[in-house]
Design a protein around this motif. Sequence first.
Motif, PDB file in Angstrom:
ATOM      1  N   PRO A  23      10.536  18.366  -1.344  1.00 29.79           N
ATOM      2  CA  PRO A  23      11.041  17.433  -1.990  1.00 29.79           C
ATOM      3  C   PRO A  23      10.743  16.153  -2.289  1.00 29.79           C
ATOM      4  CG  PRO A  23      12.247  17.794   0.080  1.00 29.79           C
ATOM      5  CD  PRO A  23      11.058  18.701  -0.086  1.00 29.79           C
ATOM      6  N   LYS A  24      10.936  15.281  -3.400  1.00 29.18           N
ATOM      7  CA  LYS A  24      10.663  13.922  -3.483  1.00 29.18           C
ATOM      8  C   LYS A  24      11.596  13.026  -2.873  1.00 29.18           C
ATOM      9  CE  LYS A  24       9.617  14.629  -8.019  1.00 29.18           C
ATOM     10  NZ  LYS A  24       9.492  15.960  -8.285  1.00 29.18           N
ATOM     11  N   GLY A  53       7.738   8.864   0.516  1.00 33.20           N
ATOM     12  CA  GLY A  53       6.975   9.472   1.555  1.00 33.20           C
ATOM     13  C   GLY A  53       8.115   9.670   2.499  1.00 33.20           C
ATOM     14  N   HIS A  54       7.734   9.995   3.880  1.00 38.51           N
ATOM     15  CA  HIS A  54       8.652  10.313   4.825  1.00 38.51           C
ATOM     16  C   HIS A  54       8.535   9.726   6.158  1.00 38.51           C
ATOM     17  CE1 HIS A  54       9.751  13.867   2.253  1.00 38.51           C
ATOM     18  NE2 HIS A  54       8.568  13.978   2.097  1.00 38.51           N
ATOM     19  N   ALA A  55       7.755   8.546   6.211  1.00 42.31           N
ATOM     20  CA  ALA A  55       7.717   7.649   7.289  1.00 42.31           C
ATOM     21  C   ALA A  55       9.227   6.874   7.649  1.00 42.31           C
ATOM     22  CB  ALA A  55       6.739   6.602   6.912  1.00 42.31           C
ATOM     23  N   GLY A  56       9.328   6.861   8.788  1.00 45.03           N
ATOM     24  CA  GLY A  56      10.709   6.438   9.182  1.00 45.03           C
ATOM     25  C   GLY A  56      11.709   7.101   9.119  1.00 45.03           C
ATOM     26  N   GLN A  57      12.835   6.615   9.579  1.00 41.69           N
ATOM     27  CA  GLN A  57      14.248   7.440   9.826  1.00 41.69           C
ATOM     28  C   GLN A  57      14.911   7.270   8.552  1.00 41.69           C
ATOM     29  OE1 GLN A  57      16.657   6.509  13.286  1.00 41.69           O
ATOM     30  NE2 GLN A  57      18.298   7.890  12.514  1.00 41.69           N
ATOM     31  N   VAL A  58      15.150   8.461   8.002  1.00 35.01           N
ATOM     32  CA  VAL A  58      15.783   8.461   6.616  1.00 35.01           C
ATOM     33  C   VAL A  58      17.126   9.133   6.700  1.00 35.01           C
ATOM     34  CG1 VAL A  58      15.632   9.090   4.126  1.00 35.01           C
ATOM     35  CG2 VAL A  58      13.430   8.760   5.381  1.00 35.01           C
ATOM     36  N   ASN A  81       0.829  -1.212   0.112  1.00 35.15           N
ATOM     37  CA  ASN A  81       0.115   0.096   0.068  1.00 35.15           C
ATOM     38  C   ASN A  81       0.721   1.186  -0.108  1.00 35.15           C
ATOM     39  OD1 ASN A  81      -3.017  -0.602   0.346  1.00 35.15           O
ATOM     40  ND2 ASN A  81      -1.839  -2.121   1.581  1.00 35.15           N
ATOM     41  N   HIS A  82       0.454   2.124  -0.852  1.00 34.10           N
ATOM     42  CA  HIS A  82       1.479   3.497  -1.010  1.00 34.10           C
ATOM     43  C   HIS A  82       0.665   4.484  -1.626  1.00 34.10           C
ATOM     44  CE1 HIS A  82       5.579   5.300  -0.876  1.00 34.10           C
ATOM     45  NE2 HIS A  82       5.203   5.399  -2.351  1.00 34.10           N
ATOM     46  N   GLN A  83       1.216   5.542  -1.056  1.00 33.72           N
ATOM     47  CA  GLN A  83       0.336   7.032  -1.717  1.00 33.72           C
ATOM     48  C   GLN A  83       1.506   8.250  -1.399  1.00 33.72           C
ATOM     49  OE1 GLN A  83      -2.995   7.164   1.059  1.00 33.72           O
ATOM     50  NE2 GLN A  83      -1.790   8.414   2.337  1.00 33.72           N
ATOM     51  N   TYR A  84       1.011   9.029  -2.284  1.00 35.04           N
ATOM     52  CA  TYR A  84       1.889  10.267  -2.257  1.00 35.04           C
ATOM     53  C   TYR A  84       0.989  11.396  -3.035  1.00 35.04           C
ATOM     54  CZ  TYR A  84       3.333   8.445  -6.941  1.00 35.04           C
ATOM     55  OH  TYR A  84       3.145   7.852  -8.360  1.00 35.04           O
ATOM     56  N   SER A  94      15.891   6.621 -11.215  1.00 40.33           N
ATOM     57  CA  SER A  94      15.657   6.806  -9.750  1.00 40.33           C
ATOM     58  C   SER A  94      14.437   6.303  -9.203  1.00 40.33           C
ATOM     59  CB  SER A  94      15.938   8.310  -9.698  1.00 40.33           C
ATOM     60  OG  SER A  94      14.756   9.099 -10.178  1.00 40.33           O
ATOM     61  N   ARG A  95      13.325   6.209 -10.080  1.00 38.78           N
ATOM     62  CA  ARG A  95      11.988   5.858  -9.501  1.00 38.78           C
ATOM     63  C   ARG A  95      11.968   4.428  -9.346  1.00 38.78           C
ATOM     64  NH1 ARG A  95       7.354   9.678 -12.316  1.00 38.78           N
ATOM     65  NH2 ARG A  95       6.034   8.014 -11.550  1.00 38.78           N
ATOM     66  N   VAL A  96      12.487   3.541 -10.198  1.00 38.98           N
ATOM     67  CA  VAL A  96      12.417   2.201 -10.181  1.00 38.98           C
ATOM     68  C   VAL A  96      13.449   1.848  -9.106  1.00 38.98           C
ATOM     69  CG1 VAL A  96      13.156   0.090 -11.117  1.00 38.98           C
ATOM     70  CG2 VAL A  96      11.837   1.999 -12.569  1.00 38.98           C
ATOM     71  N   ALA A  97      14.592   2.621  -8.886  1.00 36.00           N
ATOM     72  CA  ALA A  97      15.570   2.084  -7.903  1.00 36.00           C
ATOM     73  C   ALA A  97      15.026   2.578  -6.498  1.00 36.00           C
ATOM     74  CB  ALA A  97      16.896   3.006  -8.199  1.00 36.00           C
ATOM     75  N   ALA A  98      14.171   3.339  -6.398  1.00 32.95           N
ATOM     76  CA  ALA A  98      13.686   3.757  -5.058  1.00 32.95           C
ATOM     77  C   ALA A  98      12.542   2.854  -4.586  1.00 32.95           C
ATOM     78  CB  ALA A  98      12.905   5.295  -5.172  1.00 32.95           C
ATOM     79  N   ALA A  99      11.748   2.357  -5.481  1.00 27.39           N
ATOM     80  CA  ALA A  99      10.714   1.597  -5.154  1.00 27.39           C
ATOM     81  C   ALA A  99      11.382   0.158  -4.839  1.00 27.39           C
ATOM     82  CB  ALA A  99       9.734   1.358  -6.288  1.00 27.39           C
TER      83      ALA A  99
END
Length: 294
Positions: free
Chosen positions: A215-216, A286-291, A31-34, A173-178
């Motif tokens: 920022p994304k 998104g921004h969940a968790g410690q990045v 489940n994902h959203q932005y 960058s999008r494929v790598a992120a996911a």
Amino acid sequence: MKTKQAYATLPHVSGFIDWLAAELDSKTLFNHQYVDRRSGNEWSCDSLFNAYESYSWSFPGNARLAYNTGSCSTSNAKALEALRQDLLAAGTDDTLVLQAATDVMAWGGVTARNVGWLKANKVGLGRMIQEVKIALIQKDPDAPVLRSKALRFNAGMTKIYSLICPDFLIYDSRVAAALGLLVVNYCKAKGLTQVPSALCFPWACAKENENVSAPKRRNPSTGTLQFTRLRSGAHHARWNMRANWVLSQVIAHQAAAQSPFQQIDAPANALRGLEQALFMMGYDLGHAGQVSNG
């Protein structure tokens, strides 16, 4: 190839493949959203296939190749097939390869710098692309052409090779992120506190103004689960091949035999569909968790 087999036997590679194949159609894990920064609309998915169903990439039409502008997966599949046939027909003819490659960059929205480089390197361009293609098909990251400092391998060139090499996905960058996000889920499921080196798919920043207010996030790192930055050239090529290997094996896995990804019609296929699902999810993690800021 020995190099492929060596990667396949590294710790956690087969485990991740088995896990993802079994969870490919999960309605809870992915489940994902932005918020889409251009439209201001919220995008969401409840599964990887749902992310594919929501695939959207707006591209310009091409009168020479007889396809119109579009944005859905079906229209993109037709455009990509026309671009693929054009690249293959160009062979090693530098003029034709330059034209075909330029059209691929236009489809992908990555003409900046890439087209200038293609034009500056027109002489020998066709042969160079064929040499890289052969090395990629042979799955040999240690081939001299892939280790050359002159190798151009980035978010633009991966699109070209994804069209002329079988089972080769676009690693941007999008494929790598996911893909990194999937690895984080795997690590959490297995109780791992460090990302296995063989699954440390490198990430890249989104192309946007440094002072943008929202920022994304393309860095999947969280807590002690850290990923490294993607570097153009040999580093990008190596990890692109590793991503191809892993996701191809997931699609071919018995546990994924009944997945709706298998029902995607030609000219697209299950691997392209999974790539497009990751592309959509990876727009913003998104921004969940410690990045990590690294």
